[in-house]
Motif scaffolding. Structure first.
Motif, PDB file in Angstrom:
ATOM      1  N   PRO A 177      39.094  36.023  50.767  1.00 41.06           N
ATOM      2  CA  PRO A 177      39.890  36.568  49.665  1.00 41.06           C
ATOM      3  C   PRO A 177      40.419  35.464  48.751  1.00 41.06           C
ATOM      4  N   ASP A 179      43.067  33.355  46.778  1.00 41.96           N
ATOM      5  CA  ASP A 179      44.419  32.907  47.107  1.00 41.96           C
ATOM      6  C   ASP A 179      45.067  32.467  45.791  1.00 41.96           C
ATOM      7  N   THR A 229      43.961  46.321  46.244  1.00 40.62           N
ATOM      8  CA  THR A 229      43.738  45.622  47.515  1.00 40.62           C
ATOM      9  C   THR A 229      42.482  46.165  48.180  1.00 40.62           C
ATOM     10  N   SER A 232      41.393  45.304  53.921  1.00 38.97           N
ATOM     11  CA  SER A 232      42.217  44.421  54.756  1.00 38.97           C
ATOM     12  C   SER A 232      43.579  44.159  54.144  1.00 38.97           C
ATOM     13  N   ASN A 234      44.011  42.666  51.282  1.00 41.16           N
ATOM     14  CA  ASN A 234      43.963  41.472  50.444  1.00 41.16           C
ATOM     15  C   ASN A 234      43.807  41.853  48.974  1.00 41.16           C
TER      16      ASN A 234
END
Length: 421
Positions: A177, A179, A229, A232, A234
């Protein structure tokens, strides 16, 4: 004997001097118009009609004619000062008597929000509804809004930018993912403040990640809270922009992208409301071989605001300005003209009233037809020509002296006749 002629001349010249004196007295009166004394000769009528050798019996003041020529426009520091450059009169009313007309644009706002002159008479025009739409029709006293403007939630965002085609792909390895705290996982970022239904600010941050050739993922957070999202939890792309090989307008998405902005906590620590159905327009994006740059990033929401001022436009529209940067029309000035303005009846206080001689007023907004344009922050000076008035005064003085001399001469002639023996 000729006393009648000389006496009428004295009376007429005296009235002329009064007119000249009034013009000079009002040379610094804004909106004042000069007057001119106009005379006519007098003849005594005969029973069998006028004779071939009729001698007049003097002069009479026929009328005092007002000269409605344009006065000079002088600027001022007050945005409520108004001047008409061209034909027309402001319409003012006290709510009881018939409408009066004036060229003096020294206005102010009273405690109730009405635009009034020094006599307390209210300026007339068209009102505006809550959305700022002018409602033409019967003119009424203009009243400025005293309340603030309510907030408006964002429902449209426009994003125009260039994404650098030379940038490297930054999609994390093995689909890790993004960051947002690690700039190596995306290429560029920018931010924009939007507003919820309460007018609370929400900081949207856009992260642009080149995931493949001519393909860019767009990640968005609201006060740090992800808009989208994955399974998960993320951060996931809110949209993906795909460009043609030449880097021009995107081939995808087609049309606006719908964003649903979740509730979040803003910088002040307040919980913001969700903002649903926001249309994101990225049609103006490009992908050329030049540095990243945002050329337009805008939205249509705003916070609540208080009235900070008003401004008159050249077409008479009154624009209310608010502390949140918004503005909207609050009304529009209506002005009037007449076929025969010289028939207006002076009422004092820089105002005139219509009469039968003027005909009906021809009304409209400034700039329409033959009506003059409105100039804010300016006043129309008196059209009195001081030099001409002083010369006229000298001439009138000489005429007065000459008429007095004819009376003196007639007196001497009579004295001579009385002394005949």
């Amino acid at each position: 004997m000729g006393f009648q002629q000389g006496l009428s001349g004295l009376n007429a010249t005296s009235k002329n001097l009064e007119v000249i004196g009034n013009n000079i007295a009002n040379s610094n009166t804004y909106g004042a118009k000069a007057s001119r004394a106009e005379f006519s000769d007098m003849y005594a009528s005969a029973m069998n009609g006028a004779g071939a050798n009729s001698i007049g019996i003097g002069v009479a003041l026929e009328t005092v004619s007002q000269q409605f020529t344009q006065g000079n426009i002088a600027s001022s520091q007050n945005p409520l000062d108004l001047a008409i450059n061209g034909a027309g009169f402001f319409q003012v009313t006290d709510g009881k008597n018939p409408t009066m007309y004036t060229r003096n644009g020294q206005f102010k706002v009273d405690r109730d929000g009405f635009v009034v002159n020094s006599q307390g008479n209210k300026l007339m025009g068209y009102a505006a509804d809550g959305a700022g739409t002018i409602l033409p029709g019967q003119a009424s006293p203009l009243q400025m809004p005293t309340a603030g403007i309510t907030p408006s939630a964002t429902d449209r965002i426009k994003l125009e930018m260039n994404l650098d085609a030379r940038a490297a792909v930054t999609l994390p390895a093995a689909g890790a993912p993004i960051d947002v705290t690690d700039p190596t996982t995306y290429n560029n970022a920018t931010s924009l403040t939007v507003f919820d239904a309460k007018g609370q600010d929400v900081a949207l941050t856009y992260y642009f990640q080149k995931s493949a050739t001519d393909t860019w993922n767009v990640y968005i957070t609201a006060n740090g809270t992800p808009l989208a999202t994955d399974a998960s939890g993320n951060l996931a792309p809110s949209t993906t922009i795909q460009f043609p090989a030449n880097g021009g307008s995107p081939t995808s998405p087609v049309g606006a992208v719908t964003l649903n902005i979740p509730a979040s906590t803003n910088a002040a620590g307040a919980t913001t409301l969700p903002i649903g159905g926001v249309a994101l327009n990225v049609a103006g994006a490009t992908q050329y071989g030049s540095p990243f740059g945002v050329t337009d990033l805008s939205q249509n929401g705003y916070a609540a605001g208080q009235l900070v001022g008003i401004q008159f436009e050249s077409n008479g529209i009154v624009t209310a300005r608010y502390s949140n940067g918004q503005s909207k029309p609050a009304g529009q000035v209506e002005i009037a003209t007449f076929r025969n303005p010289q028939g207006l009846q002076p009422m004092g206080g820089n105002a005139w009233a219509r009469s039968f001689a003027t005909g009906d007023p021809i009304v409209g907004v400034p700039g329409d037809g033959n009506l003059g344009a409105l100039q804010s922050g300016a006043l129309e000076e008196s059209n009195v020509d001081m030099t001409a008035e002083l010369v006229n005064m000298i001439t009138a003085q000489r005429v007065y002296q000459a008429n007095a001399q004819t009376i003196k001469t007639q007196d001497q002639v009579m004295q001579t006749l009385v002394n005949l023996r």
